[in-house]
Each structure stands twice: as C-alpha cells, then as structure tokens.
Motif scaffolding. Structure first.
Motif: not given
Length: 73
Positions: A23-30
């Motif tokens: 989830e953190e990675e997804k947020a950072e990518k966004e």
C-alpha cells in the motif's frame, strides 16, 4: 498447540506487513505520477506562454513597421 498458534500469528503478521508495504509503494507511485503529470502541465504552459510572447512580439513589430510606413508617406 501453542507453537502452531504462534506460527499462525507470525504468518499473519508477515502478511499484514507485506500488505502495508504494498500500500505504501502504491501511494508513493501515485504521488510520483502526480508529480510527473504536474511537471508535464507546467512544461505545456511554459511552451504556450512562449508562443504567445512570440506572437505578441511579431504583432508589435508589424504595427511598428506599419506606423513607420504611414509616417513616411
């Protein structure tokens, strides 16, 4: 029995940690994508501004040229 519960608890904790990391990675990518999109929009705006400036300078030059012709006549 206690050992099995402990292992299940450990497995559950690992899954939860992996899920949170994803989830953190997804947020950072966004966020990174949003920054790239913003940079793109800024570039487009700067290009449009440069084109408008060029157009204004050409128009001003033509007006000056036209006024010079009128004054010489």
């Amino acid at each position: 029995m206690q050992t099995i519960k402990s292992k299940i608890s450990d497995i559950s904790a690992v899954r939860k940690a992996k899920s949170e990391a994803k989830e953190e990675e997804k947020a950072e990518k966004e966020m990174a994508k949003a920054r790239v999109d913003a940079a793109h929009e800024v570039r487009i705006a700067k290009e449009a501004e440069a084109e408008r400036d060029l157009h204004v300078h050409k128009a001003a030059a033509k007006i000056a040229e036209h006024e010079a012709k009128i004054q010489h006549n």
